[in-house]
Design an enzyme around this catalytic site. Sequence first.
Site, PDB file in Angstrom:
ATOM      1  N   GLU A 241       0.773  -1.246   0.000  1.00  0.00           N
ATOM      2  CA  GLU A 241       0.000   0.000   0.000  1.00  0.00           C
ATOM      3  C   GLU A 241       0.802   1.292   0.000  1.00  0.00           C
ATOM      4  OE1 GLU A 241       0.114  -2.233   2.605  1.00  0.00           O
ATOM      5  OE2 GLU A 241       0.135  -1.223   4.540  1.00  0.00           O
ATOM      6  N   HIS A 273      -8.516  -3.645  -0.871  1.00  0.00           N
ATOM      7  CA  HIS A 273      -7.779  -3.761   0.394  1.00  0.00           C
ATOM      8  C   HIS A 273      -6.690  -2.680   0.477  1.00  0.00           C
ATOM      9  CE1 HIS A 273      -5.695  -6.167   3.658  1.00  0.00           C
ATOM     10  NE2 HIS A 273      -4.684  -5.445   3.206  1.00  0.00           N
ATOM     11  N   GLU A 274      -5.902  -2.547  -0.580  1.00  0.00           N
ATOM     12  CA  GLU A 274      -4.810  -1.559  -0.559  1.00  0.00           C
ATOM     13  C   GLU A 274      -5.352  -0.130  -0.520  1.00  0.00           C
ATOM     14  OE1 GLU A 274      -1.984  -2.781   0.065  1.00  0.00           O
ATOM     15  OE2 GLU A 274      -2.562  -4.842  -0.405  1.00  0.00           O
ATOM     16  N   GLU A 296      -4.171  -4.259   9.184  1.00  0.00           N
ATOM     17  CA  GLU A 296      -4.539  -5.353   8.286  1.00  0.00           C
ATOM     18  C   GLU A 296      -5.975  -5.818   8.508  1.00  0.00           C
ATOM     19  OE1 GLU A 296      -3.052  -5.606   5.860  1.00  0.00           O
ATOM     20  OE2 GLU A 296      -1.059  -4.879   6.316  1.00  0.00           O
TER      21      GLU A 296
END
Length: 784
Positions: A241, A273-274, A296
Amino acid sequence: MLPNTLAYDVFLELYKDHYLGKVSVDIGDEVGRVRLDAVGMDVLSVRRDGKEQAFSYDGKHLEVGGNGGSLEVSFKRHIGNSLMGLYRADYIEDGKEHYVLSTQLEPNGARMVFPCFDVPNRKARFRLKLRVPAGLEAISNMPAVDVREEGSTKLVTFAETPPMSTYLLYVGAGDFTYLKGRYRDVDLSVVAYGGRAERGAFALDVAARALEVYEEYFGVPYMLPKLDLIAVPEFAMGAMENWGAITFREQSLLLEEGSGEAARRRVASTLVHELAHQWFGDLVTMNWWDDLWLNESFATFLSYKVLDRLFPSWDMWSDFLSSETSESLAEDSLRSTHPIHVNVVDEDEIEQIFDSISYGKGASVLRMIEAYVGEDAFKRGLNVYLKEHSYSNASASDLWNSLEATSKKPVSKIMSAWVERPGHPVLEIRSEGSGIALSQRRFSYLGDLAATWPVPVSYCSSGGSAELLLEEPSRELPVSRPLKLNCDGVGYYRVSYENWDEAFGSCKTRNDVWNVLVDAYARLLAGGLEASQYLSLLSKLRLKKDQLIFLEASGQIASLYPLSHSAFSSEMKEFHSAQLSIWSSEKGENASFLAALAARRLALVDADFGRSLVERPFGTLDGDMRYAAALSLALYSDDPFERLREMYARSGADDRVKLLYGMTQIRSREALERALQFFKSSDVRRQDLVQIASASTNPNGDLVWNWFTDNFQWLREVFQGSGILPRLISRMVPYIGLGREDQVKRFFQEIQAPEASMGIRSGLEMLEVYSRLKLSLAAAGSRL
Ligand SMILES: [Zn+2]
């Protein structure tokens, strides 16, 4: 004192196999010796306010005496192929050799690139300048503000970054091409090597739509002027990320002809997600690695929320339960598990905690707490937290305080217990008089342990449903059976029922059915349920048309099958053949994806079906079905290795992974040996090596084990610093160790591999669980 926010001027002159660097940083009025993290460099000189300084350097830290001022370090470093720090990824295109230079800095790779204070809570502004060979494009977190061609080189100056952690910095150079888009006033691009950017159209579209959802959900607009999504040829993780410059392994960003539905989902979920991290992790960062899980867990939890909004037909919560929750519960049922919150003392341990406890358990516990406080209070608490700690650092307790303030519920007390204690509870139901005795212990496959949690319990019986917070080891409930606990499977705990058929009968929703199935499977592994009883429960689900139930049940039976072909092949075949006809007769993207999964597992046990797949040309099959086809080629064709290898040479990145999977399943010993050697060849990208894990279920376990031990030191080198090795070990050892338990234990006792210690412990413990089950299956088989 060091300034609150540091500012680094970083200049790197990049060549193919080394670079020259100069970094200056103002250390304010810091008194006494300063210690910078700097790994593996040639330190050429250190200056303070322009004057040459004495320094000491031991290969890991650079120490300089004196007081305050501006430090300038000149250094040189080589660029290697390991996937940490600044590395070179070579690739061949049109018969020519090319390379990309790229960084992977989480958790502590920044110190491998330039001397710095490499801890997450030393946020800094970065002013980066790169000199690269003229033919390459340079890229970083911020847009370039000045580009000059100077002879055979190009000098690129980037805009200053906002305050950010060192591990989020990005430096890249390669023959990149761009696919450009825009979201609001943000320049959005897919960047790829070797002319692949065109294949990023799907990712670009998803990114724009997801940014909009996140901006609304977080209440904070995306903060940088641009966002690049970068495909690199070799990459240890799925993605990283880096703020404004997210890196991906090719298969997680780009699609190709025949990629299939699974690939689209992988791209969308990795990307989303990133993107969550751009806020949760990048804008607000954990103080220290012990709260890595919070990054996370949140990114994981939110990515499903957002995907569910963008692609409702994908039924993403099914994936959440069957992968994040189920898989983390399994890992968390080992005595060697760790709490979500880990006190990171040894920095070598950091990369090992990027595991299913940090991602899946953390995300599932967040889902539980969201259900407990309510969706709205959860979102408002999150908004407060992000606004208060923007461009700064925070710890988990800051978030619990925000959630407690918006919900007026005891979030801190509950979360600290769930986060600090290893494992999770199992609630046992026992009929007592006219009521029920409810008790809790810590669940473990190898025997439960005494422990309690504050458990938000929900239950439904014929008299209706209710909730309570169970804090004590046991209590009475004034209800009677039949009773289903953990309504809709929201709670992160297991239930041990007196009568499993009755529990199934009391299910109100499909999540309930999933939840009982997960609990029954755990009981089987713990030795508290006969295999015949478990199989009879499973057989009742064969004809169910439900994505979640299919994913869960199929995953369970496929995990059991390698333990005993005789005990499980019949259900493996019946179940998958029934499910294949169900999903093949449906239309739509979900159905084709599920049919392909059923086919892949059916092909293992049904030779006629497998042979029918071998006869169909690989390229005419849909992308998802190619897994089953590659497996069938391995099992049912003549000269399987040669056929798979020849197809491999002609295939793109996505298909290659499927063909590698096929190679791990070859049954002929001589061909399997050649396949295992192939994994070591330069034809296989190091990032794809993890496919070797599938070989652990090959019945020729002795060959695979020999390959594994012969190549163990090589695997250590390849995966150094990436955290992949412990995960590989924990996946392989439970199967590959069956029948050679002592040998395997001895091997791991003798080698010293501290970087894989957690994976070794959990792998060996799961091996003990499987060995015990295998023995009891053999005993039951001989009784029949
Ligand atoms: Zn992440």
